[in-house]
Design a protein around this motif. Structure first.
Motif, mmCIF file in Angstrom:
data_model
loop_
_atom_site.group_PDB
_atom_site.id
_atom_site.type_symbol
_atom_site.label_atom_id
_atom_site.label_comp_id
_atom_site.label_asym_id
_atom_site.label_seq_id
_atom_site.Cartn_x
_atom_site.Cartn_y
_atom_site.Cartn_z
ATOM 1 N N PRO A 57 0.815 -1.221 0.000
ATOM 2 C CA PRO A 57 0.000 0.000 0.000
ATOM 3 C C PRO A 57 0.849 1.273 0.000
ATOM 4 N N PHE A 58 1.970 1.248 0.744
ATOM 5 C CA PHE A 58 2.859 2.411 0.747
ATOM 6 C C PHE A 58 3.426 2.664 -0.651
ATOM 7 N N MET A 59 3.901 1.617 -1.323
ATOM 8 C CA MET A 59 4.459 1.785 -2.662
ATOM 9 C C MET A 59 3.404 2.296 -3.636
ATOM 10 N N LEU A 111 12.914 -0.635 1.395
ATOM 11 C CA LEU A 111 13.339 -1.598 2.414
ATOM 12 C C LEU A 111 12.295 -1.661 3.528
ATOM 13 N N PRO A 112 11.339 -2.590 3.407
ATOM 14 C CA PRO A 112 10.350 -2.752 4.484
ATOM 15 C C PRO A 112 11.030 -3.241 5.767
ATOM 16 N N VAL A 113 10.326 -3.153 6.869
ATOM 17 C CA VAL A 113 10.800 -3.558 8.204
ATOM 18 C C VAL A 113 12.251 -3.132 8.443
ATOM 19 N N ASP A 155 4.575 -3.334 13.670
ATOM 20 C CA ASP A 155 4.632 -2.134 12.841
ATOM 21 C C ASP A 155 5.741 -2.267 11.802
ATOM 22 N N CYS A 156 5.421 -1.907 10.579
ATOM 23 C CA CYS A 156 6.393 -2.001 9.484
ATOM 24 C C CYS A 156 6.986 -0.619 9.217
ATOM 25 N N PHE A 157 8.244 -0.453 9.615
ATOM 26 C CA PHE A 157 8.979 0.775 9.318
ATOM 27 C C PHE A 157 9.604 0.602 7.928
ATOM 28 N N VAL A 211 13.434 6.804 6.819
ATOM 29 C CA VAL A 211 12.176 6.121 7.107
ATOM 30 C C VAL A 211 11.065 6.974 6.518
ATOM 31 N N GLU A 212 10.320 6.393 5.591
ATOM 32 C CA GLU A 212 9.287 7.168 4.898
ATOM 33 C C GLU A 212 7.877 6.761 5.284
ATOM 34 N N ASP A 213 7.743 5.600 5.950
ATOM 35 C CA ASP A 213 6.392 5.162 6.298
ATOM 36 C C ASP A 213 6.439 4.208 7.484
ATOM 37 N N VAL A 214 5.443 4.302 8.358
ATOM 38 C CA VAL A 214 5.281 3.367 9.479
ATOM 39 C C VAL A 214 3.810 3.016 9.576
#
Length: 398
Positions: free
Chosen positions: A163-165, A283-285, A373-375, A386-389
């Protein structure tokens, strides 16, 4: 096999690594032994060291704070690790030594081959295991009630990073994908999870290529992968060095789409190896910017204790605290089945990866999959941030 012990208490827990004799503990304190059957050498040693560091640091912190309280009695933690070299036979031998000689009722492991060898010993022996690995899908679930998978696979973390991408690049720009992974059970099982995720989001697979662990030239496999012009590439489960080599090859061959690595969880190597080509990397997590007091304290301790810190080791730091909560809730460290039931119900709110819980009952028959939580860190034009959490928005049937 290399033997490593940690017996830390008192002020030493906050200083550099220390090895103390049993007499350092109170004569009244009991001991809970935790065994590590992890690759400390070989191609996936980076993962093994990161996993072990989480337990070593956590044991020191818990012992310094008075240990694990069970029935009003303090229990100190002892961590014993052996090198599996990332091989099934070595892992089986290491685990047998941990269980039969060292009398460990709790074992942690990392990477598919090590986990397979470990499970040949732990489950029949009634030993609780907690691991980082996404392969070996046939050895996970209700038939292995003492086995916990603490690291999110491509599938679980995908419900945060896809979803972030889509928000970052646009859904229409991410209609097709390609997969690159190792040519072993880990790679094929990770491909299964990745494909399941792509199907959920209606993303068409253009290619799936598999490399050998001993490979050093990734240009041929990358050339085959990008021939069909996928909108983005997923490298899983590839460590930082291999991921960086794939990124460099892809960019030099003219590929401009995003490249996601659900397993690298580290930016230093990628920036060093890929250099100017480190761009459009997801780079997830991967929390490269510790922000809470807890996260900053973990980073500081790791730097003092091990001389370095990486986000992957930070990801693994919560495991031992979930075990502590389970031992205290169950009121025992001897009855591993009772501990397993207590562990499945543990939720932590303030860890290096934020909120943590165990899930997966609908998918696997038991809640044994860690979800947190996925950083998501991005590298654009050589800059990592870090662009999304977000907590993965898992389907209702998960």
């Amino acid at each position: 096999m290399t033997r490593r012990r940690l017996l830390v208490t008192g002020a030493a827990a906050l200083a550099a690594p220390a090895i103390l004799p049993r007499s350092a503990f109170s004569q009244q304190a009991k001991t809970i032994k935790i065994g590590g059957a992890v690759p400390l050498s070989g191609p996936v040693a980076y993962w093994g060291h990161s996993t072990a560091q989480g337990f070593i640091d956590g044991a020191a912190v818990i012992n310094e704070a008075g240990g694990v309280m069970i029935g009003g009695e303090p229990h100190m933690l002892e961590v014993i690790s052996y090198d599996t070299k990332g091989e099934v036979a070595d892992s089986r031998a290491a685990t047998m030594r941990l269980v039969e000689q060292d009398q460990c009722k709790y074992v942690f492991s990392q990477a598919a081959a090590s986990n397979v060898g470990m499970l040949q010993v732990t489950e029949p022996a009634g030993v609780l295991s907690i691991v980082a690995c996404w392969g070996y899908l046939d050895l996970f679930g209700k038939d292995y009630p003492l086995h916990f998978r603490a690291e999110m696979s491509d599938y679980e973390q995908g419900f945060a990073y896809i979803p972030f991408m889509q928000e970052k690049y646009g859904k229409d720009a991410l209609k097709t994908a390609a997969f690159i992974g190792p040519n072993d059970q880990d790679g094929t099982d990770c491909h299964f999870s990745y494909k399941r995720l792509m199907d959920y989001y209606g993303i068409t697979q253009k290619a799936a290529e598999f490399y050998n662990w001993e490979d050093t030239d990734f240009y041929p496999i990358v050339a085959k992968t990008i021939a069909d012009r996928p909108d983005f590439i997923v490298t899983s489960p590839s460590p930082p060095g291999i991921t960086a080599s794939i990124i460099k090859a892809a960019r030099e061959l003219g590929y401009t789409g995003p490249i996601s690595s659900p397993a690298a969880s580290e930016t230093k190597t990628i920036l060093e190896v890929a250099g100017e080509h480190a761009d459009g990397v997801i780079l997830p997590v991967t929390n490269v910017e510790p922000s809470t007091d807890t996260q900053k304290a973990i980073e500081k301790r790791f730097m003092e204790r091990f001389g370095s810190f990486n986000a992957l080791a930070g990801n693994y730091s919560w495991w031992i605290y979930s075990l502590k909560a389970a031992w205290e809730a169950a009121g025992t460290a001897e009855d591993t089945r009772k501990v397993a039931e207590a562990l499945a119900a543990v939720e932590l709110e303030d860890t290096y990866v934020g909120k943590v819980k165990w899930a997966g009952k609908n998918s696997f028959g038991v809640d044994r999959q860690g979800v947190y939580d996925c950083f998501t860190t991005t590298i654009d034009k050589g800059v990592a941030k870090v662009e999304d959490v977000r907590f993965p928005a898992l389907p209702a049937d998960y």
